[in-house]
Design a protein around this motif. Structure first.
Motif, short mmCIF file in Angstrom:
data_model
loop_
_atom_site.label_atom_id
_atom_site.label_comp_id
_atom_site.label_asym_id
_atom_site.label_seq_id
_atom_site.Cartn_x
_atom_site.Cartn_y
_atom_site.Cartn_z
N ARG A 99 0.76 -1.38 -0.06
CA ARG A 99 -0.14 -0.06 0.16
C ARG A 99 0.84 1.28 0.04
NH1 ARG A 99 -2.54 3.44 3.12
NH2 ARG A 99 -1.49 2.77 4.91
N LYS A 147 -6.21 -2.83 -7.62
CA LYS A 147 -5.74 -2.20 -6.71
C LYS A 147 -5.24 -2.99 -5.45
CE LYS A 147 -6.14 1.91 -8.29
NZ LYS A 147 -4.96 2.45 -8.45
N LYS A 172 -6.35 -3.15 -2.47
CA LYS A 172 -7.50 -3.40 -1.68
C LYS A 172 -8.07 -4.87 -2.23
CE LYS A 172 -11.09 -0.27 -3.22
NZ LYS A 172 -10.75 0.95 -3.88
N GLU A 173 -8.09 -4.91 -3.45
CA GLU A 173 -8.53 -6.02 -4.08
C GLU A 173 -7.82 -7.33 -4.02
OE1 GLU A 173 -9.43 -4.99 -8.38
OE2 GLU A 173 -10.01 -3.05 -7.54
N SER A 188 -5.93 -7.60 -1.29
CA SER A 188 -6.09 -7.68 0.17
C SER A 188 -7.44 -8.49 0.44
CB SER A 188 -6.06 -6.23 0.99
OG SER A 188 -6.59 -6.51 2.08
N ALA A 189 -8.36 -8.16 -0.10
CA ALA A 189 -9.77 -8.91 0.17
C ALA A 189 -9.58 -10.36 -0.41
CB ALA A 189 -10.82 -8.50 -0.79
#
Ligand code: BG6
Length: 568
Positions: free
Chosen positions: A22, A50, A52-53, A55-56
């Protein structure tokens, strides 16, 4: 630009990697991935898009001893999950992340394929994991050492093997790698911002150096497996400096930081007692400075435009011939190093490959090259023959802003030192210092009028071409303005000397092409006003950046933005 982060230690490995990635987002990327080693295998997750994708998509219950992560900016092979790093070998025992380009990957790949190896990605990097697996005989350091001589190109590399869980081996050639030392934990990254929240103790690898690390320590060594003792450096940035601090973008934050960053660049470097400056890092005796017959500056991008201004200042004020050249051109032109020339390599990051390689070539030819860098411990800062730090704080926005004005501040001081040694009188030196010290407050005044700039932007943003025009030292300022508009707004812009428009660019001027003129109240003002009239005659919209109170310019231009009158 790709990014690397790696971790060995007791924290939740996936969290350290995701957080590190990040922090590297600012460098730009199109996909990202992580690989986590437990005692038997790797869990690898890769995603286009990204962090965040990514991470998910990482399982919450994932356990690990070590891990490596990467942000990819596609060069070889399209943007998709498979081409994202990390890359495993066919057996799944070796995993790597790689920054840089392996130039001979096609030859290596066809040889490996003829031996039955199956490739899953289109990347150049995947050959590295296959080769390391092939050479592995129970010792990851040895396998990496055997593979590196086979690779042509550049690399910052981090590697893990399932048989040695909890260990990461890193290697550097032309792409930065830094180790972070923690308490029973170790980090590796392409950039200190990825690890700053965990540690401030860093070891910077040089080209040709490797590291093997576990949570309990590290060993640095060379390609012949000779151990190298490296100094531990303190990272002097604070975590708050790499946060947005309420600003919507890092670039905006960094523009506002100029008031403080310029002050930091000159603090402790100006003396009213001597009416001169002091740049200790140059490490040059007054006699040496006095014997300089010419100054040559190399740089890229915004740093190059700052260097053009620096050359102009040195010639004009210190009366020493000075030139600035693009490092990408110097690198390949077999440069002549003249006696009694002083060279500067100017680079915010201290890692720009063209500037680094041009500097090394100049040094091979006997040049003394001083660095003007922002990032402490960066490669140019370490390999130059002395130099000066900007102390601007981290510049996270890739498009350089505050570093530009700090680079200029350093060169104003250098010009003062040279000029005072030659013809500049004591009183003139004092005036020069006062002028320089007044710059932060002038910038503060300009920034307080951001709303005016915003309404100008709103008026003109639909235009698809803009000309930036200035003369003298404002000619490079025009070049820099055009670069910023192109890079940030995706609007085509060209910077020119205002005098040059009549030699061609005038053909572009019409009601659709605004021209932004920089019009200081100096010896060239009247000439610039004539150039403005040339544009007006062709009905080109005119924006002027002029000095407060310049009513003549305000009358000619369609829009004027006033800047404070500088001290003379
Ligand atoms: C480019 C950036 O990639 O690198 C520019 O977009 C920057 O803003 C240029 O000026 C050179 O970087 P550095 O770190 O050598 O000053």
């Amino acid at each position: 630009m790709c990014g690397i982060v790696g971790y060995c230690g007791p924290r939740v490995v996936s969290q350290v990697l995701i957080e590190g990635l990040r922090r590297l987002e600012y460098r730009g990327y199109d996909s990202a991935g992580i690989s986590i080693a437990d005692s038997q295998q790797f869990t690898t997750v890769k995603k286009t898009g990204k962090i965040k994708e990514l991470s998910a998509a990482v399982p919450e219950d994932i356990q690990g001893l070590s891990g490596i992560g990467h942000t990819r900016w596609a060069t070889h092979g399209e943007v998709n999950d498979t081409n994202a790093h990390p890359h495993l070998d066919g057996s799944g025992k070796v995993v790597i992340v790689h920054n840089g380009i392996i130039e001979n990957y096609e030859a290596l790949k066809s040889k490996l394929k003829s031996q039955g190896k199956v490739f899953v990605s289109e990347t150049d990097s995947e050959v590295i994991s296959h080769l390391i697996a092939q050479y592995y005989e129970g010792d990851l350091e040895h396998a990496v050492i055997k593979v590196l001589p086979l690779l042509k190109g550049t690399y910052g590399l981090a590697v893990m093997h399932t048989s040695e869980p909890g260990k990461i081996v890193g290697a550097r050639n032309g792409s930065p790698l830094v180790l972070g030392i923690g308490d029973h934990e170790m980090f590796i990254a392409s950039d200190v911002t990825a690890i700053l929240q965990y540690t401030k103790e860093a070891v910077y690898l040089n080209d040709g150096e490797l590291v093997a690390m576990t949570k309990d320590g590290y060993k640095t060594f060379d390609i012949n497996n000779n151990e190298i003792s490296k100094q531990i450096e303190q990272i002097n940035w604070e975590i708050e400096q790499i946060e947005k601090d309420g600003f919507p973008h890092f670039m905006e934050k960094e523009i506002y930081e100029q008031v403080a960053s310029i002050k930091r660049a000159f603090t402790g470097r100006l003396s009213l007692d001597t009416a001169s400056g002091h740049l200790g890092g140059l490490d040059m005796l007054p006699q040496e400075l006095h014997s300089i017959e010419r100054v040559k500056i190399i740089a890229a991008g915004t740093s190059y435009y700052a260097s053009l201004i620096a050359a102009y200042l040195i010639e004009r004020i210190a009366r020493i011939p000075a030139t600035a050249e693009l490092s990408s051109e110097v690198r390949y032109k077999n440069p002549i190093v003249e006696r009694n020339s002083l060279y500067f390599a100017v680079s915010q990051s201290g890692e720009t490959a063209d500037t680094l390689y041009a500097m090394r070539e100049l040094q091979r030819k006997g040049a003394k090259v001083l660095g003007v860098c922002n990032v402490v411990g960066s490669t140019i800062a370490r390999e130059s023959n002395g130099g000066v730090y900007l102390h601007s704080g981290p510049e996270i926005a890739v498009a350089s802003t505050k570093a530009f004005t700090s680079q200029l501040t350093i060169f104003y001081i250098f010009t003062l030192i040279l000029a005072r040694m030659r013809h500049m009188a004591f009183e003139d030196g004092l005036e020069f210092i006062k002028g320089l010290q007044s710059v932060p407050s002038h910038i503060e005044q300009i920034l307080s009028k951001t709303d005016e700039l915003q309404s100008l932007a709103r008026k003109y943003y639909k235009h698809t071409n803009v000309l930036f025009l200035g003369r003298g030292l404002n000619y490079p300022v025009a070049l820099e303005g055009a670069l910023k508009l192109k890079e940030i707004s995706y609007i085509h812009a060209e910077g020119y000397s205002a005098a040059e428009i009549k030699h061609g660019p005038i053909a572009l001027i019409n009601e659709e092409t605004p021209s932004l003129f920089i019009v200081p109240d100096d010896a060239l003002r009247d000439k610039v006003i004539s150039n403005m009239k040339e544009v007006k005659a062709r009905k080109g919209p005119l924006i002027a950046f002029a000095v407060e109170g310049d009513t003549e310019v305000a009358e000619i231009a369609d829009d004027v933005f006033f800047v404070p009158r500088p001290m003379n």
